[in-house]
Write a protein that holds these residues in place. Structure first.
Motif, PDB file in Angstrom:
ATOM      1  N   LEU A  64      81.782  35.872 -14.928  1.00 49.83           N
ATOM      2  CA  LEU A  64      80.822  36.815 -14.375  1.00 49.83           C
ATOM      3  C   LEU A  64      79.531  36.127 -13.955  1.00 49.83           C
ATOM      4  O   LEU A  64      78.872  36.529 -12.984  1.00 49.83           O
ATOM      5  CB  LEU A  64      80.509  37.906 -15.404  1.00 49.83           C
ATOM      6  CG  LEU A  64      81.654  38.859 -15.749  1.00 49.83           C
ATOM      7  CD1 LEU A  64      81.241  39.783 -16.880  1.00 49.83           C
ATOM      8  CD2 LEU A  64      82.080  39.675 -14.532  1.00 49.83           C
ATOM      9  N   LEU A  65      79.168  35.093 -14.685  1.00 47.33           N
ATOM     10  CA  LEU A  65      77.935  34.376 -14.385  1.00 47.33           C
ATOM     11  C   LEU A  65      78.047  33.491 -13.153  1.00 47.33           C
ATOM     12  O   LEU A  65      77.026  33.172 -12.521  1.00 47.33           O
ATOM     13  CB  LEU A  65      77.520  33.514 -15.585  1.00 47.33           C
ATOM     14  CG  LEU A  65      76.803  34.230 -16.725  1.00 47.33           C
ATOM     15  CD1 LEU A  65      76.695  33.311 -17.934  1.00 47.33           C
ATOM     16  CD2 LEU A  65      75.421  34.684 -16.278  1.00 47.33           C
ATOM     17  N   ALA A  66      79.261  33.067 -12.815  1.00 43.95           N
ATOM     18  CA  ALA A  66      79.443  32.106 -11.723  1.00 43.95           C
ATOM     19  C   ALA A  66      78.795  32.574 -10.411  1.00 43.95           C
ATOM     20  O   ALA A  66      77.998  31.841  -9.817  1.00 43.95           O
ATOM     21  CB  ALA A  66      80.923  31.789 -11.527  1.00 43.95           C
ATOM     22  N   PRO A  67      79.094  33.791  -9.920  1.00 46.41           N
ATOM     23  CA  PRO A  67      78.434  34.213  -8.676  1.00 46.41           C
ATOM     24  C   PRO A  67      76.935  34.444  -8.864  1.00 46.41           C
ATOM     25  O   PRO A  67      76.149  34.215  -7.934  1.00 46.41           O
ATOM     26  CB  PRO A  67      79.164  35.510  -8.308  1.00 46.41           C
ATOM     27  CG  PRO A  67      79.798  35.980  -9.569  1.00 46.41           C
ATOM     28  CD  PRO A  67      80.120  34.749 -10.350  1.00 46.41           C
ATOM     29  N   LEU A  68      76.540  34.890 -10.065  1.00 45.70           N
ATOM     30  CA  LEU A  68      75.108  35.103 -10.315  1.00 45.70           C
ATOM     31  C   LEU A  68      74.354  33.777 -10.292  1.00 45.70           C
ATOM     32  O   LEU A  68      73.266  33.672  -9.704  1.00 45.70           O
ATOM     33  CB  LEU A  68      74.921  35.798 -11.666  1.00 45.70           C
ATOM     34  CG  LEU A  68      73.476  36.103 -12.073  1.00 45.70           C
ATOM     35  CD1 LEU A  68      72.840  37.068 -11.076  1.00 45.70           C
ATOM     36  CD2 LEU A  68      73.435  36.683 -13.486  1.00 45.70           C
ATOM     37  N   ALA A  69      74.924  32.758 -10.923  1.00 43.93           N
ATOM     38  CA  ALA A  69      74.302  31.434 -10.928  1.00 43.93           C
ATOM     39  C   ALA A  69      74.218  30.877  -9.510  1.00 43.93           C
ATOM     40  O   ALA A  69      73.232  30.211  -9.145  1.00 43.93           O
ATOM     41  CB  ALA A  69      75.093  30.493 -11.829  1.00 43.93           C
ATOM     42  N   THR A  70      75.229  31.149  -8.703  1.00 43.26           N
ATOM     43  CA  THR A  70      75.214  30.703  -7.305  1.00 43.26           C
ATOM     44  C   THR A  70      74.098  31.401  -6.534  1.00 43.26           C
ATOM     45  O   THR A  70      73.408  30.777  -5.714  1.00 43.26           O
ATOM     46  CB  THR A  70      76.569  30.997  -6.650  1.00 43.26           C
ATOM     47  OG1 THR A  70      77.601  30.300  -7.371  1.00 43.26           O
ATOM     48  CG2 THR A  70      76.589  30.541  -5.202  1.00 43.26           C
ATOM     49  N   ALA A  71      73.911  32.688  -6.803  1.00 46.43           N
ATOM     50  CA  ALA A  71      72.828  33.423  -6.155  1.00 46.43           C
ATOM     51  C   ALA A  71      71.468  32.844  -6.537  1.00 46.43           C
ATOM     52  O   ALA A  71      70.571  32.726  -5.694  1.00 46.43           O
ATOM     53  CB  ALA A  71      72.898  34.904  -6.532  1.00 46.43           C
ATOM     54  N   PHE A  72      71.307  32.460  -7.795  1.00 43.95           N
ATOM     55  CA  PHE A  72      70.067  31.828  -8.227  1.00 43.95           C
ATOM     56  C   PHE A  72      69.852  30.507  -7.485  1.00 43.95           C
ATOM     57  O   PHE A  72      68.720  30.175  -7.106  1.00 43.95           O
ATOM     58  CB  PHE A  72      70.092  31.582  -9.738  1.00 43.95           C
ATOM     59  CG  PHE A  72      69.500  32.695 -10.545  1.00 43.95           C
ATOM     60  CD1 PHE A  72      68.146  32.738 -10.805  1.00 43.95           C
ATOM     61  CD2 PHE A  72      70.303  33.709 -11.049  1.00 43.95           C
ATOM     62  CE1 PHE A  72      67.594  33.764 -11.549  1.00 43.95           C
ATOM     63  CE2 PHE A  72      69.776  34.744 -11.791  1.00 43.95           C
ATOM     64  CZ  PHE A  72      68.410  34.774 -12.050  1.00 43.95           C
ATOM     65  N   GLY A  73      70.927  29.756  -7.301  1.00 44.90           N
ATOM     66  CA  GLY A  73      70.824  28.508  -6.557  1.00 44.90           C
ATOM     67  C   GLY A  73      70.316  28.735  -5.145  1.00 44.90           C
ATOM     68  O   GLY A  73      69.479  27.980  -4.639  1.00 44.90           O
ATOM     69  N   TYR A  74      70.808  29.803  -4.515  1.00 44.76           N
ATOM     70  CA  TYR A  74      70.347  30.134  -3.164  1.00 44.76           C
ATOM     71  C   TYR A  74      68.867  30.526  -3.161  1.00 44.76           C
ATOM     72  O   TYR A  74      68.098  30.098  -2.291  1.00 44.76           O
ATOM     73  CB  TYR A  74      71.179  31.277  -2.585  1.00 44.76           C
ATOM     74  CG  TYR A  74      70.542  31.910  -1.378  1.00 44.76           C
ATOM     75  CD1 TYR A  74      70.566  31.259  -0.138  1.00 44.76           C
ATOM     76  CD2 TYR A  74      69.889  33.142  -1.478  1.00 44.76           C
ATOM     77  CE1 TYR A  74      69.950  31.825   0.972  1.00 44.76           C
ATOM     78  CE2 TYR A  74      69.285  33.705  -0.375  1.00 44.76           C
ATOM     79  CZ  TYR A  74      69.313  33.052   0.845  1.00 44.76           C
ATOM     80  OH  TYR A  74      68.704  33.607   1.933  1.00 44.76           O
ATOM     81  N   VAL A  75      68.457  31.349  -4.130  1.00 45.78           N
ATOM     82  CA  VAL A  75      67.070  31.815  -4.186  1.00 45.78           C
ATOM     83  C   VAL A  75      66.106  30.645  -4.353  1.00 45.78           C
ATOM     84  O   VAL A  75      65.065  30.566  -3.680  1.00 45.78           O
ATOM     85  CB  VAL A  75      66.889  32.834  -5.326  1.00 45.78           C
ATOM     86  CG1 VAL A  75      65.407  33.126  -5.564  1.00 45.78           C
ATOM     87  CG2 VAL A  75      67.640  34.124  -5.020  1.00 45.78           C
TER      88      VAL A  75
END
Length: 223
Positions: A64-75
């Motif tokens: 569940l964290l994988a896409p969230l962590a990716t979104a943080f990387g983008y931000v």
């Protein structure tokens, strides 16, 4: 610093010249991959979530964290991009051949590469949540980053920093949040809502032998 930037300029020109020397079908593949690769990462996120439904709570938390962590990387990448007003090489490098894709408009800055940050973050996040998948996702991310230089819209230093930044942010987010998210998964799996349980998965207990789910006294023959 100027020496490194000059080197990046020369590398950009070398890659741009190489890109224009390749067959049209290869250029087309690069143009498709530079965008479609992100969709493939999305498919892998979904596949990782689905397989984690039968795994331990920590496994589901990481999925569940994988896409969230990716979104943080983008931000983080986008925030840095807004601070560093670096013009795109397809507009700034003198003597460079035309980019294979449309050069982004002025104000859509070059450093770092958001595509590369997303790819780097997704590669690391998936590798942490899915054992062995890093052998696929890391080369995918590197190819994604290279494709941004190949099509002419980023310098080599843009994509290098993007990859490293995205990967680092994803690693930190995954490590910091896995315990609290794992606790939420445990709560969700004991919910009375069928929809919530379906999303979180029942975990390894769903496949436990029937006798393992009986009361302890029954397994020992107590009546």
């Amino acid at each position: 610093m100027n020496t490194l930037l000059d080197l990046s300029d020369r590398l950009y020109l070398d890659v741009a010249d190489f890109a224009h020397s390749t067959p049209h079908w290869f250029q087309w593949l690069a143009e498709v991959w530079t965008e479609a690769g992100l969709l493939l990462f999305g498919v892998l996120f979904l596949a990782g979530w689905w397989r984690a439904r039968e795994g331990a709570s920590r496994m589901m938390a990481l999925a569940l964290l994988a896409p969230l962590a990716t979104a943080f990387g983008y931000v983080v990448s986008e925030s840095l991009k807004s601070l560093v007003d670096e013009e795109r090489p397809c507009r700034a490098v003198i003597g460079a051949p035309a980019s294979l894709v449309a050069c982004p408009p002025h104000g859509d800055w070059s450093f770092p590469s958001n595509h590369s940050a997303i790819a780097g973050a997704a590669a690391i996040a998936l590798a942490l949540s899915w054992r062995g998948i890093g052998r696929l996702t890391v080369p995918m991310a590197i190819l994604m980053a290279f494709s941004r230089v190949f099509v002419g819209v980023h310098y080599p230093h843009d994509v290098t920093v993007g990859l490293l930044l995205g990967g680092l942010v994803a690693f930190l987010v995954m490590k910091a949040a896995v315990r609290p998210v794992g606790a939420l998964v445990e709560t969700a799996r004991s919910s009375r809502s069928a929809a919530v349980v379906w999303c979180a998965g029942r975990g390894p207990r769903a496949h436990a032998p029937a006798y393992a789910q009986e009361p302890q006294r029954a397994r020992h023959g107590a009546y």
